[in-house]
Motif scaffolding. Structure first.
Motif, PDB file in Angstrom:
ATOM      1  N   SER A  30       0.837  -1.201   0.000  1.00  0.00           N
ATOM      2  CA  SER A  30       0.000   0.000   0.000  1.00  0.00           C
ATOM      3  C   SER A  30       0.874   1.255   0.000  1.00  0.00           C
ATOM      4  O   SER A  30       0.643   2.191  -0.776  1.00  0.00           O
ATOM      5  CB  SER A  30      -0.910  -0.014   1.225  1.00  0.00           C
ATOM      6  N   ARG A  31       1.903   1.258   0.836  1.00  0.00           N
ATOM      7  CA  ARG A  31       2.792   2.423   0.890  1.00  0.00           C
ATOM      8  C   ARG A  31       3.624   2.564  -0.385  1.00  0.00           C
ATOM      9  O   ARG A  31       3.846   3.673  -0.853  1.00  0.00           O
ATOM     10  CB  ARG A  31       3.682   2.355   2.121  1.00  0.00           C
ATOM     11  N   ARG A  33       2.738   1.701  -3.346  1.00  0.00           N
ATOM     12  CA  ARG A  33       1.830   2.239  -4.377  1.00  0.00           C
ATOM     13  C   ARG A  33       1.506   3.707  -4.120  1.00  0.00           C
ATOM     14  O   ARG A  33       1.392   4.486  -5.076  1.00  0.00           O
ATOM     15  CB  ARG A  33       0.583   1.377  -4.444  1.00  0.00           C
ATOM     16  N   GLU A  34       1.364   4.083  -2.855  1.00  0.00           N
ATOM     17  CA  GLU A  34       1.129   5.493  -2.550  1.00  0.00           C
ATOM     18  C   GLU A  34       2.313   6.347  -2.980  1.00  0.00           C
ATOM     19  O   GLU A  34       2.142   7.500  -3.384  1.00  0.00           O
ATOM     20  CB  GLU A  34       0.858   5.681  -1.057  1.00  0.00           C
ATOM     21  N   GLY A  77      -0.084   5.178  -7.179  1.00  0.00           N
ATOM     22  CA  GLY A  77      -1.040   4.080  -7.267  1.00  0.00           C
ATOM     23  C   GLY A  77      -0.507   2.844  -7.977  1.00  0.00           C
ATOM     24  O   GLY A  77      -1.190   1.835  -8.055  1.00  0.00           O
ATOM     25  N   GLY A  86       4.693  12.001  -2.679  1.00  0.00           N
ATOM     26  CA  GLY A  86       3.595  11.902  -1.724  1.00  0.00           C
ATOM     27  C   GLY A  86       4.074  11.870  -0.281  1.00  0.00           C
ATOM     28  O   GLY A  86       5.246  12.064   0.030  1.00  0.00           O
ATOM     29  N   TRP A 104       4.521   9.550   2.108  1.00  0.00           N
ATOM     30  CA  TRP A 104       5.540   8.637   2.623  1.00  0.00           C
ATOM     31  C   TRP A 104       6.932   9.035   2.143  1.00  0.00           C
ATOM     32  O   TRP A 104       7.894   9.006   2.901  1.00  0.00           O
ATOM     33  CB  TRP A 104       5.224   7.187   2.273  1.00  0.00           C
TER      34      TRP A 104
END
Length: 175
Positions: free
Chosen positions: A108-109, A111-112, A116, A131, A133
């Protein structure tokens, strides 16, 4: 003499995680030992905290930088986990096998950090992502290198001692 500088990657200080992630690579202790030996020989060393795996190794950023500084590193950089093409399914398979409790969080991170996707090949984004992170890791990294006195850029190499080699057939000077 300013003719050489070296970069050593260090992903984690956890010997168990290191062995699972990079089974044929030197252990973290060995890498720190190499940094020490090179530093003691007068060779500037950059520690490359790479890859930073969000949700798996990012919490070690400060301790990796501190250990590298203690071993003699003079500069540091970081690179986010990159999962191009066939690397992504291989990494996800590894993650599900060796860290199943963190697999969802890690991906998830990742991809963030890559809009995505598992990977963003755009030159300006592929090494650090983008982003929240990426910003948080960058802020922590920047604060740590300032606190530890690590440089982002290595000392310049000397060019004044370089002489192009003679080409085949050139006459050498007698004096």
């Amino acid at each position: 003499e300013g003719l050489l500088r070296v970069g050593i990657s260090l992903t984690t200080l956890d010997p168990g995680l290191s062995r699972r992630m990079e089974p044929r690579a030197p252990t973290p202790v060995r890498r720190l030992h190499v940094i020490r030996r090179l530093s003691d020989a007068g060779i500037p060393v950059r520690v490359m905290v790479a890859p930073v795996v969000p949700g798996l190794t990012d919490h070690e950023l400060d301790s990796i930088l501190s250990a590298a500084k203690d071993a003699g590193a003079v500069a540091a950089s970081w690179i986010a986990l990159r999962l191009p093409l066939e690397v992504s399914p291989l990494f996800q398979e590894w993650l599900n096998q060796f860290a199943p409790d963190r697999a969802g969080k890690v991906m998830s991170r990742v991809r963030e950090m890559h809009g995505g996707k598992d990977y963003d090949s755009e030159w300006s984004r592929r090494m650090k992502g983008q982003g929240i992170w990426s910003d948080l890791i960058t802020q922590r990294f920047d604060a740590a290198i300032v606190r530890l006195g690590l440089l982002k850029n290595m000392p310049a190499l000397r060019h004044d001692l370089f002489a192009p080699p003679l080409r085949a057939g050139d006459q050498m000077s007698l004096f």
